[in-house]
Design a protein around this motif. Structure first.
Motif, mmCIF file in Angstrom:
data_model
loop_
_atom_site.group_PDB
_atom_site.id
_atom_site.type_symbol
_atom_site.label_atom_id
_atom_site.label_comp_id
_atom_site.label_asym_id
_atom_site.label_seq_id
_atom_site.Cartn_x
_atom_site.Cartn_y
_atom_site.Cartn_z
ATOM 1 N N ILE A 20 -0.406 10.434 -3.797
ATOM 2 C CA ILE A 20 0.355 10.121 -5.008
ATOM 3 C C ILE A 20 -0.609 10.070 -6.188
ATOM 4 O O ILE A 20 -1.519 9.243 -6.225
ATOM 5 C CB ILE A 20 1.091 8.779 -4.874
ATOM 6 N N SER A 21 -0.411 10.966 -7.151
ATOM 7 C CA SER A 21 -1.226 10.965 -8.365
ATOM 8 C C SER A 21 -0.406 10.666 -9.605
ATOM 9 O O SER A 21 -0.959 10.546 -10.704
ATOM 10 C CB SER A 21 -1.925 12.324 -8.527
ATOM 11 N N GLY A 22 0.916 10.565 -9.456
ATOM 12 C CA GLY A 22 1.790 10.253 -10.575
ATOM 13 C C GLY A 22 3.197 9.988 -10.074
ATOM 14 O O GLY A 22 3.493 10.142 -8.889
ATOM 15 N N GLY A 23 4.075 9.594 -10.984
ATOM 16 C CA GLY A 23 5.445 9.306 -10.598
ATOM 17 C C GLY A 23 5.640 7.861 -10.187
ATOM 18 O O GLY A 23 4.722 7.030 -10.260
ATOM 19 N N THR A 24 6.855 7.574 -9.713
ATOM 20 C CA THR A 24 7.237 6.204 -9.388
ATOM 21 C C THR A 24 7.859 6.137 -8.000
ATOM 22 O O THR A 24 8.764 6.918 -7.687
ATOM 23 C CB THR A 24 8.263 5.671 -10.408
ATOM 24 N N VAL A 25 7.359 5.210 -7.183
ATOM 25 C CA VAL A 25 7.956 4.903 -5.881
ATOM 26 C C VAL A 25 8.504 3.487 -5.973
ATOM 27 O O VAL A 25 7.734 2.532 -6.140
ATOM 28 C CB VAL A 25 6.929 5.014 -4.739
ATOM 29 N N ASN A 26 9.809 3.354 -5.843
ATOM 30 C CA ASN A 26 10.425 2.041 -6.067
ATOM 31 C C ASN A 26 10.314 1.102 -4.874
ATOM 32 O O ASN A 26 10.527 -0.104 -5.035
ATOM 33 C CB ASN A 26 11.895 2.210 -6.444
ATOM 34 N N TRP A 27 10.038 1.669 -3.673
ATOM 35 C CA TRP A 27 9.899 0.792 -2.521
ATOM 36 C C TRP A 27 8.531 0.988 -1.874
ATOM 37 O O TRP A 27 7.528 0.899 -2.537
ATOM 38 C CB TRP A 27 11.067 1.001 -1.527
ATOM 39 N N ASN A 28 8.486 1.309 -0.582
ATOM 40 C CA ASN A 28 7.238 1.308 0.175
ATOM 41 C C ASN A 28 6.659 2.709 0.342
ATOM 42 O O ASN A 28 7.349 3.713 0.199
ATOM 43 C CB ASN A 28 7.478 0.721 1.568
ATOM 44 N N VAL A 29 5.374 2.735 0.712
ATOM 45 C CA VAL A 29 4.682 3.972 1.060
ATOM 46 C C VAL A 29 4.091 3.816 2.454
ATOM 47 O O VAL A 29 3.409 2.822 2.741
ATOM 48 C CB VAL A 29 3.565 4.297 0.053
ATOM 49 N N PHE A 30 4.360 4.789 3.333
ATOM 50 C CA PHE A 30 3.830 4.789 4.697
ATOM 51 C C PHE A 30 3.093 6.107 4.941
ATOM 52 O O PHE A 30 3.688 7.182 4.790
ATOM 53 C CB PHE A 30 4.959 4.680 5.738
ATOM 54 N N GLY A 31 1.827 6.010 5.350
ATOM 55 C CA GLY A 31 1.162 7.233 5.773
ATOM 56 C C GLY A 31 1.838 7.805 7.000
ATOM 57 O O GLY A 31 2.183 8.988 7.061
ATOM 58 N N GLY A 32 2.032 6.972 8.004
ATOM 59 C CA GLY A 32 2.771 7.347 9.203
ATOM 60 C C GLY A 32 3.442 6.123 9.789
ATOM 61 O O GLY A 32 2.886 5.012 9.757
ATOM 62 N N ARG A 33 4.664 6.332 10.342
ATOM 63 C CA ARG A 33 5.398 5.199 10.898
ATOM 64 C C ARG A 33 6.000 5.581 12.238
ATOM 65 O O ARG A 33 6.589 6.655 12.395
ATOM 66 C CB ARG A 33 6.521 4.762 9.957
ATOM 67 N N SER A 34 5.844 4.691 13.229
ATOM 68 C CA SER A 34 6.507 4.822 14.520
ATOM 69 C C SER A 34 7.470 3.646 14.674
ATOM 70 O O SER A 34 7.066 2.490 14.544
ATOM 71 C CB SER A 34 5.487 4.820 15.664
ATOM 72 N N SER A 35 8.751 3.981 14.973
ATOM 73 C CA SER A 35 9.770 2.932 15.017
ATOM 74 C C SER A 35 9.979 2.353 16.407
ATOM 75 O O SER A 35 10.793 1.451 16.576
ATOM 76 C CB SER A 35 11.103 3.482 14.499
ATOM 77 N N GLY A 36 9.268 2.865 17.408
ATOM 78 C CA GLY A 36 9.415 2.339 18.756
ATOM 79 C C GLY A 36 8.089 1.845 19.283
ATOM 80 O O GLY A 36 7.363 1.110 18.604
ATOM 81 N N GLU A 37 7.771 2.277 20.513
ATOM 82 C CA GLU A 37 6.516 1.860 21.134
ATOM 83 C C GLU A 37 5.405 2.876 20.924
ATOM 84 O O GLU A 37 4.320 2.755 21.495
ATOM 85 C CB GLU A 37 6.739 1.629 22.630
ATOM 86 N N GLY A 38 5.672 3.892 20.122
ATOM 87 C CA GLY A 38 4.641 4.872 19.825
ATOM 88 C C GLY A 38 3.590 4.314 18.883
ATOM 89 O O GLY A 38 3.733 3.236 18.295
ATOM 90 N N ASP A 39 2.503 5.073 18.717
ATOM 91 C CA ASP A 39 1.395 4.659 17.871
ATOM 92 C C ASP A 39 1.452 5.374 16.525
ATOM 93 O O ASP A 39 1.947 6.500 16.409
ATOM 94 C CB ASP A 39 0.058 4.981 18.545
ATOM 95 N N ALA A 40 0.899 4.729 15.517
ATOM 96 C CA ALA A 40 0.702 5.323 14.194
ATOM 97 C C ALA A 40 -0.802 5.348 13.940
ATOM 98 O O ALA A 40 -1.396 4.323 13.599
ATOM 99 C CB ALA A 40 1.432 4.525 13.127
#
Length: 723
Positions: free
Chosen positions: A207-227
Motif C-alpha cells: 500500500i503506497s496510497g489510498g484508504t483502507v477503512n478496516w484491516n490489512v492482512f498479508g495472509g489469513r487462514s481461517s481454520g487450522e492452516g498456517d499463515a
C-alpha cells in the motif's frame, strides 16, 4: 489484543446471493458479465461477443471462450452485477484471465479475475483505476482448489467491501498479491485467504496510497492452516484498523513481515501492528516466531504492537536527541512470546541527512500505558549504515519498566566511510580513460590520417577507431570504446595544421572487491564531444615537433545494484556532465633506412583534465574531485612498405601515468580513490592498406597488447578517407 474480530469476507460472499434473490423477487435484472478475449464495455459501444445474463444462470454455455487468458475491459456502460475474467463451474482450472475496470462504471455486486468451483485459480488479475464496486474484488477465487499467484491492483475508484489477491475456501492461498496506490477499500484488504485447513503462504500486500477503512492482512487462514511467509508493506495511504503480517484461527502465523516506511496514516486509538494474530490466541499456535517489523517511516502512533520476534529500525537523523518523539508510540507494547522467547531489537540503517556523533540518542518505541514481556537490545551484530556512505556502531536498549526502547550512537565505525563507495569513482575514471583514448587518437593517429600524395592545400578528413581495454585500478575496469574525429587539415612545406571536431562513446563495467565488505559490480556509459587544434612541424634535417589542444564536454552514467541505501532501498546511480580540457606536446625523429623501411621514435607528454562535480547518489551528498591524467610515452614504430597498397608496422612503447586518481568525498569524508598511476608497456602489430585504385582511402588494422596498469589485449580498426 482485541478480544474479537468480524469476519467480513464471508459476509461479502453472502451478499451476492441475497442481492440476486431480492432482484429476482422484484423482477429486476442483475447483469452477470462473463467474457472471452478483448470484450469491452465502454460508454460509446458494446463490443461484439459480450454476453449478459439477467439471472446469473449457472449455464456453462455462458462461457464459450474458455477458462484461460481471457481479457475484459470495462469503462463506463450500464450497471453490471458481476464481472468475471473467467469462471469454471466444475473442476477445471482457471488461469491467466484479466479484468480492467475504470472510468465511471459501477459493479453492484463484485469482480473476480478468475473463479473455479473445484479446480485451481492461478495467475488471474484485476486492475481497478476508477468507478465503484459495491461489494468486493478477488484476483482469484477457488472453492475447493488452490488460489495461487493472483493479483489485484487498485489505483483509483471505490471498493465497498473487501479486496483479496486470492482466496480458497478449502485449499491453499499462495503468492497472491494486492497493490494499492489510491482509491478506497471499505472493508479489509487480504493478500491471500485460505479456509478450512488450507495454508496462506507468501502472499503480499503493498500500500503506497489510498484508504483502507478496516484491516490489512498479508495472509489469513481461517481454520487450522498456517499463515507463513506473508508480507505487508505500507509506505503511504491510511489504514484505520489492524495491520497483520499473518493471521491464523487455530494454526501458526510465523515468518511474516510488516514493513512500514514513508508517511502512512494510522489511528492512534484503533490501529494495531501484529506480526501474527488470531481471534483466540490461546487456541492458536505460534504467532511470534520469525515475524519481523521493519520500520523506517516518520513517527507514528498506534494502539498496540505485538507478536514480532524481530524489530528492525532505520533512524531519521533529524530526530537525534529528541527524546520526546518516538518512532513508534503505542498504548500497549508486547515483547517476546508466551514461552519467554525475547523480541530482538536492532538498528539496521540510518536515513541520509545530518552526520551523527557518538552519544546521539533516539527514542525507538514508547508505550503510553503498558510495555510487557521480554526484549533484548545490545550492540549491533552488523554496522548500521547511513545512506550508502557512513558506518556507525549502534547500541539498542530495552527498558520494559520504563516503557521505552532507545538507541545510541557509540562511534563512527573506523574509518567512518563505507569502503564500497570506491566503486562510484570507477565510473568517473572510465570517462577519463575514454578522454585519454581520444588524446591518443589525436597524438598518434591524426597525422597519419591526413597524409596524402598531394601535401598542399585544405583537405577534409575523417578518422574512426574502436577498441577494448582493461584497466587495473586496484580492482579493474573493462571498457569498449568508439572514437570519431573529423576536420580540415592544411599542409605546406614542413607545416601541418588541423582543426577538428571529435566524439567518443564507450560502455564499461567495473569490478571491486573489499576485505571487509561485499564486492560491488557496476556498469555504465561514457561519452565526450568537443573539438581542437593540432599542429606539427617537420624540420628539413629530420626531427619534428607537434602539439594539440582539445576542449569539450563529457557525460558519465553509473549504475550498480550492489550498493544500496539501507533506509530507502535506492541503489547507487548517477549521471554527470563535466567539461574536459586536454593537450599534448611531443618531439620525434623518423629514421629512414631505405625506400621501404622507416623507424619513427617519439617522446610525447599528454595531459587531460575533467572538472569536478557534486552529485546526490542514493540520497547521499557526494563530491567527485576533478580528474587529471599526466602521461609520458616513449615509443618507436617501425614501418615496412611491402607494396604500394600494403604497409606493415610493429611498435614498442613505454608509458608512465603520473596521476589518474579519482578522489571524492561523501558528507565531507574522503572516499578511497581508485588510481591508474603507474607504467604500461605497449606492443603494437598491424597493417595499413591503401588501395591503388583510391589513394585517399586507407584502412589501419592494429592489435595491441598491454602489460601494467592498462593490461590485456586491445584491438583497433581505423578507417580514413582524406577527401
Amino acid at each position: 489484543m482485541p478480544a474479537s474480530r468480524v469476519d467480513h469476507i464471508h459476509s461479502a460472499r453472502c451478499w451476492p446471493f441475497a442481492l440476486l434473490l431480492m432482484a429476482a423477487l422484484a423482477g429486476q435484472p442483475l447483469f452477470a458479465q462473463t467474457v472471452g478475449e478483448a470484450i469491452i464495455w465502454s460508454d460509446d459501444e458494446q463490443s461484439k461477443g459480450l454476453q449478459i445474463d439477467p439471472m446469473w444462470g449457472e449455464d456453462t454455455a455462458l462461457f464459450p471462450d474458455g477458462l484461460t487468458n481471457n481479457s475484459v475491459t470495462v469503462s463506463g456502460g450500464p450497471e453490471i452485477g458481476i464481472i468475471y475474467g473467467g469462471v469454471a463451474l466444475g473442476n477445471d482450472n482457471v488461469s491467466g484471465n484479466k479484468v480492467y475496470f475504470s472510468g465511471s462504471g459501477r459493479v453492484n455486486v463484485y469482480i473476480v479475475g478468475g473463479e473455479s468451483r473445484g479446480g485451481d485459480s492461478t495467475g488471474n488479475q484485476v486492475t481497478i483505476s476508477g468507478g465503484s464496486v459495491d461489494v468486493s474484488v478477488w484476483g482469484g477465487w477457488s472453492w475447493y482448489g488452490n488460489a495461487t499467484e493472483n493479483q489485484v491492483t487498485i489505483s483509483d475508484g471505490t471498493v465497498g467491501g473487501a479486496a483479496l489477491g486470492g482466496e480458497s475456501w478449502y485449499g491453499n492461498a499462495t503468492e497472491n498479491q494486492i497493490t494499492m496506490s489510491g482509491g478506497t477499500v471499505g472493508w479489509d484488504v487480504y493478500g491471500g485467504w485460505s479456509g478450512g485447513d488450507g495454508n496462506a503462504t507468501n502472499n503480499k500486500v503493498a500500500i503506497s496510497g489510498g484508504t483502507v477503512n478496516w484491516n490489512v492482512f498479508g495472509g489469513r487462514s481461517s481454520g487450522e492452516g498456517d499463515a507463513t511467509g506473508n508480507a505487508v508493506t505500507i509506505s503511504g495511504g491510511s489504514v484505520s484498523l489492524h495491520v497483520n503480517g499473518g493471521y491464523s484461527e487455530y494454526g501458526n502465523a510465523t515468518g511474516n513481515i510488516v514493513d512500514i516506511s514513508g508517511t502512512p496514516q494510522f489511528s492512534a486509538f484503533d490501529t494495531s501492528l501484529y506480526g501474527g494474530d488470531s481471534d483466540d490466541a490461546d487456541s492458536a499456535g505460534d504467532l511470534f516466531t520469525g515475524n519481523i517489523l521493519n520500520f523506517s517511516a516518520h513517527p507514528i502512533a498506534v494502539n498496540e504492537v505485538a507478536n514480532f520476534q524481530y524489530y528492525k529500525f532505520t533512524l531519521d537523523p533529524s530526530l537525534a536527541n529528541d527524546m520526546d518523539t518516538a518512532l513508534i508510540t503505542a498504548s500497549t507494547v508486547v515483547l517476546g512470546d508466551r514461552n519467554g522467547t525475547p523480541s530482538e531489537v536492532e538498528v539496521i540503517g540510518i536515513h541520509s541527512g545530518d552526520v551523527l556523533s557518538a552519544g546521539d540518542q533516539f527514542l525507538l518505541v514508547e508505550a503510553t500505558e503498558a510495555m510487557s514481556g521480554n526484549g533484548t537490545g545490545g550492540v549491533q551484530k552488523e554496522i548500521a549504515q547511513q545512506g550508502i556512505s557512513l558506518l556507525y556502531d549502534v547500541e539498542t536498549k530495552v527498558d520494559v519498566e520504563g516503557k521505552r526502547i532507545t538507541a545510541e550512537i557509540l562511534s563512527a565505525y573506523e574509518p567512518g566511510i563505507n569502503p564500497q563507495l570506491k566503486s562510484l569513482s570507477e565510473g568517473r575514471l572510465a570517462t577519463l580513460m575514454l578522454a585519454t583514448r581520444g588524446a591518443d587518437a589525436v597524438a598518434y593517429d591524426l597525422y597519419h590520417a591526413i597524409q596524402t600524395e598531394n601535401p598542399g592545400g585544405l583537405v577534409p578528413f575523417i578518422l574512426a577507431a574502436g577498441g577494448h581495454s582493461r584497466y587495473d585500478s586496484g580492482s579493474h575496469i573493462n571498457s569498449d570504446d568508439f572514437l570519431l574525429t573529423g576536420g580540415l587539415s592544411y599542409r605546406r612545406a614542413g607545416l601541418t595544421a588541423v582543426i577538428f571536431a571529435e566524439s567518443g562513446w564507450g560502455n564499461y563495467d567495473t569490478h571491486n572487491s573489499f576485505a571487509h565488505a561485499a564486492s560491488v559490480r557496476g556498469d555504465g556509459d561514457t561519452r565526450y564531444y568537443g573539438g581542437g587544434l593540432f599542429g606539427r612541424y617537420d624540420f628539413a634535417s629530420g626531427p619534428y615537433v607537434e602539439a594539440s589542444v582539445r576542449l569539450g564536454n563529457t557525460r558519465t552514467s553509473f549504475d550498480t545494484g550492489d550498493l544500496v541505501n539501507a533506509a530507502s532501498g535506492e541503489s547507487a546511480h548517477y549521471n554527470l556532465n563535466s567539461r574536459y580540457t586536454s593537450a599534448h606536446i611531443g618531439v620525434g625523429y623518423p629514421w629512414v633506412f631505405d625506400d621501404n623501411n622507416l623507424l619513427d621514435v617519439s617522446l610525447k607528454y599528454l595531459w587531460t583534465h575533467i572538472e569536478g562535480k557534486d552529485a546526490t547518489v542514493a540520497g547521499d551528498p557526494l563530491h567527485f574531485d576533478s580528474l587529471q591524467s599526466q602521461r609520458l610515452r616513449l615509443s618507436g614504430e617501425w614501418r615496412h612498405r611491402h607494396s604500394d597498397s600494403l604497409t606493415l608496422l610493429a611498435g614498442l612503447g613505454y608509458e608512465h601515468e603520473f596521476d589518474a586518481r579519482a578522489d571524492g568525498t561523501a558528507y565531507g569524508y574522503a572516499i578511497e580513490a581508485p588510481s591508474l598511476k603507474g607504467s604500461t608497456g605497449i606492443l603494437s602489430l598491424g597493417a595499413t592498406i591503401t588501395p591503388t585504385s583510391n589513394r585517399r582511402l586507407s584502412v589501419d588494422l592494429r592489435g595491441q597488447g598491454y602489460v601494467g596498469k592498462r593490461e590485456g589485449v586491445g584491438g583497433l580498426v581505423r578507417v580514413n578517407y582524406a577527401f
